[in-house]
Design a protein around this motif. Sequence first.
Motif, short mmCIF file in Angstrom:
data_model
loop_
_atom_site.label_atom_id
_atom_site.label_comp_id
_atom_site.label_asym_id
_atom_site.label_seq_id
_atom_site.Cartn_x
_atom_site.Cartn_y
_atom_site.Cartn_z
N PHE A 1 0.84 -1.20 0.00
CA PHE A 1 0.00 0.00 0.00
C PHE A 1 0.87 1.24 0.00
CE2 PHE A 1 -2.24 3.29 2.53
CZ PHE A 1 -3.26 3.57 1.62
N LEU A 2 0.54 2.19 -0.87
CA LEU A 2 1.27 3.44 -0.97
C LEU A 2 0.49 4.52 -0.23
CD1 LEU A 2 2.16 3.29 -4.79
CD2 LEU A 2 3.42 2.31 -2.85
N ASN A 3 0.96 4.88 0.94
CA ASN A 3 0.31 5.92 1.73
C ASN A 3 0.77 7.27 1.20
OD1 ASN A 3 -1.11 7.31 3.69
ND2 ASN A 3 0.40 6.95 5.30
N ARG A 4 -0.11 7.96 0.48
CA ARG A 4 0.24 9.20 -0.20
C ARG A 4 -0.27 10.42 0.57
NH1 ARG A 4 1.92 8.50 -5.52
NH2 ARG A 4 1.59 6.40 -6.41
N HIS A 5 0.40 11.53 0.35
CA HIS A 5 -0.05 12.81 0.90
C HIS A 5 -1.34 13.21 0.18
CE1 HIS A 5 -0.09 17.10 1.93
NE2 HIS A 5 0.79 16.81 2.88
N ASN A 6 -2.30 13.73 0.93
CA ASN A 6 -3.61 14.04 0.36
C ASN A 6 -3.55 15.06 -0.77
OD1 ASN A 6 -4.93 12.29 2.10
ND2 ASN A 6 -5.26 13.87 3.67
N ARG A 7 -2.66 16.04 -0.64
CA ARG A 7 -2.62 17.12 -1.64
C ARG A 7 -1.56 16.90 -2.72
NH1 ARG A 7 -0.66 21.12 0.30
NH2 ARG A 7 -0.30 20.61 2.48
N THR A 8 -0.38 16.49 -2.31
CA THR A 8 0.73 16.40 -3.26
C THR A 8 0.88 15.02 -3.89
OG1 THR A 8 2.33 15.80 -1.54
CG2 THR A 8 1.96 18.16 -1.94
N ALA A 9 0.19 14.01 -3.37
CA ALA A 9 0.31 12.62 -3.82
C ALA A 9 1.71 12.06 -3.58
CB ALA A 9 -0.05 12.49 -5.30
N GLU A 10 2.49 12.72 -2.76
CA GLU A 10 3.83 12.24 -2.42
C GLU A 10 3.72 10.98 -1.56
OE1 GLU A 10 6.88 13.66 1.01
OE2 GLU A 10 6.36 15.20 -0.50
N ILE A 11 4.54 9.96 -1.84
CA ILE A 11 4.51 8.71 -1.09
C ILE A 11 5.20 8.92 0.25
CG2 ILE A 11 5.27 6.30 -1.03
CD1 ILE A 11 5.08 6.27 -4.06
N LEU A 12 4.44 8.74 1.33
CA LEU A 12 4.97 8.95 2.68
C LEU A 12 5.42 7.65 3.33
CD1 LEU A 12 2.23 11.42 3.97
CD2 LEU A 12 4.44 11.99 2.93
N GLU A 13 4.70 6.56 3.07
CA GLU A 13 5.00 5.27 3.71
C GLU A 13 4.62 4.12 2.79
OE1 GLU A 13 4.29 5.86 8.45
OE2 GLU A 13 2.53 6.09 7.18
N LEU A 14 5.20 2.96 3.07
CA LEU A 14 4.89 1.73 2.35
C LEU A 14 4.48 0.66 3.36
CD1 LEU A 14 8.02 1.58 -0.02
CD2 LEU A 14 5.78 2.55 -0.55
N TYR A 15 3.34 0.00 3.11
CA TYR A 15 2.85 -1.08 3.96
C TYR A 15 2.62 -2.31 3.09
CZ TYR A 15 1.58 2.90 6.98
OH TYR A 15 1.60 4.05 7.72
N ALA A 16 3.04 -3.48 3.55
CA ALA A 16 2.83 -4.72 2.80
C ALA A 16 1.61 -5.46 3.36
CB ALA A 16 4.06 -5.60 2.87
N TYR A 17 0.67 -5.80 2.47
CA TYR A 17 -0.47 -6.62 2.86
C TYR A 17 -0.13 -8.10 2.68
CZ TYR A 17 -3.51 -2.47 2.67
OH TYR A 17 -4.09 -1.25 2.88
N GLU A 18 -0.74 -8.96 3.50
CA GLU A 18 -0.62 -10.40 3.27
C GLU A 18 -1.37 -10.75 2.00
OE1 GLU A 18 -0.86 -13.11 6.72
OE2 GLU A 18 -1.36 -11.31 7.87
N PRO A 19 -0.76 -11.52 1.10
CA PRO A 19 -1.39 -11.79 -0.21
C PRO A 19 -2.77 -12.40 -0.11
CG PRO A 19 0.91 -12.45 -0.23
CD PRO A 19 0.59 -12.09 1.19
N GLY A 20 -3.01 -13.26 0.88
CA GLY A 20 -4.32 -13.89 0.99
C GLY A 20 -5.43 -12.95 1.35
N CYS A 21 -5.10 -11.74 1.78
CA CYS A 21 -6.11 -10.76 2.18
C CYS A 21 -6.50 -9.82 1.04
CB CYS A 21 -5.59 -9.92 3.35
SG CYS A 21 -5.23 -10.90 4.83
N VAL A 22 -5.89 -9.99 -0.13
CA VAL A 22 -6.12 -9.06 -1.23
C VAL A 22 -6.81 -9.78 -2.39
CG1 VAL A 22 -5.06 -7.44 -2.85
CG2 VAL A 22 -4.07 -7.74 -0.57
N THR A 23 -7.91 -9.21 -2.86
CA THR A 23 -8.63 -9.70 -4.03
C THR A 23 -8.38 -8.76 -5.20
OG1 THR A 23 -10.38 -10.57 -2.61
CG2 THR A 23 -10.87 -10.38 -4.96
N VAL A 24 -7.94 -9.30 -6.32
CA VAL A 24 -7.65 -8.49 -7.51
C VAL A 24 -8.67 -8.84 -8.58
CG1 VAL A 24 -5.90 -7.79 -9.17
CG2 VAL A 24 -5.21 -8.62 -6.91
N THR A 25 -9.25 -7.82 -9.18
CA THR A 25 -10.19 -8.02 -10.29
C THR A 25 -9.78 -7.14 -11.46
OG1 THR A 25 -11.69 -6.35 -9.36
CG2 THR A 25 -12.12 -8.66 -8.81
N GLN A 26 -10.11 -7.59 -12.65
CA GLN A 26 -9.82 -6.82 -13.87
C GLN A 26 -11.12 -6.63 -14.62
OE1 GLN A 26 -7.62 -8.66 -17.21
NE2 GLN A 26 -6.17 -6.97 -17.02
#
Length: 420
Positions: A119-144
């Motif tokens: 997860f890219l935690n971005r600044h609300n106004r500038t969209a600057e990346i402030l932090e990085l968080y890794a999710y466990e793969p089994g908790c993420v659903t991807v759809t196209q």
Amino acid sequence: MNIFSSFFGGDTEAKAARPFQEVIQEIAADQDTSGDFNALNEEALDATAVLCAVRVIAQGIAQVPFKLLQKQKNDRGLEATAHPLFKVLRHEPNDWQTSYELREQIAFHLILTGNAFVFLNRHNRTAEILELYAYEPGCVTVTQDSEYNLSYRVQTGKRKTIDFIDVPAENMWHIKGPSWNGWMGLNATKLARQAIGLSLAGEQFGANLYKNGARPGGILSTDANLTADQRAELKRAWNEQQSGTKNAHKTAVLGGGMKFQPIASTANEAQWTESRKFQIQEICRAFGVQPVMLMADGATSYNSVEQLLLAHLTHTLMPWYERIEQSAYKALLSKEDKAKGFYIKLDSKALLESSNADRLAYYNAGRTQGWLTTNEIRALEDLPRSDDPMADQLMPAANLFGQTETPLPTENNNEATDVN
């Protein structure tokens, strides 16, 4: 019964694992299967060969510097220390992890499941990346969707407190391993489940063998008619006196016409040792790792081991480096950053730091061939800069400009010269 047991059916014929999409559908139906998915991949690490294979790749990814560079006018990359993303990548991705720890975690997810979600935690106004968080793969659903756009739904909470968060694609760094459809990586644990399961079964066989005193199982028989209680008491008494390593090699005294008939084979007869060695090779094939990196036995000399280590860097780590670098360039840099020449690199030169001879040869080649300055070499060795103006100048390559000094006379050119 553990996760792999459910796939293998205990002592029965192996069963096929559930497709990933089936797990996804059950999650969407508010059934908490993310724990099973994550437990499956974690349980694969119970096989020591899998643990070692994943660890050597993950550590190879985590131990090298993760650099944000900017291309200069001379096409040389300079570390972009003033860019906000530099510190996030190089040192502190979030409040509780170092860069090494986050990349090691990402690598474990990526190698085992074929996908890593950050997860890219971005600044609300500038969209600057402030932090990085890794999710466990089994908790993420991807759809196209029909227009090939990807969307991410993250499951949070457990059991009755399950909740879902929809994460926009621009806020998710999705690193994919080898893929069949192009937008989801293949799960290496499921693809290699037979090899992993057999490795786990071999380890369990060995544990049970020594737990029972390395003695074969068998049948106690007698001509007398025994009641159910008598049979249970006889089994209990026999196990108490003969089972376990502490009772190994004790003499059994049988009475009342009792007979013992062994029916199990020994470890050598079952080729247990050879099977375990072969399973290490199978795990190496599955994860693309040289057997020497798993500390497997082999007839290797010092020179051959050195070449195998270079092969590990070239054929195992470098493809992962390239995959992560390209993914990071695409997900972490803005269009403006790319236009200004910023790029991201995992610096594999750090893997040569353990060899003084290799480092010196590398520096010498860079200096004499004109692509490293003295101060750049000193910076790589964490030495202070030199004040000599020539320390920042590139030396002309000798093979292009020739020697500048008069060569010494040779045996064939030592006769007196006729000055007339």
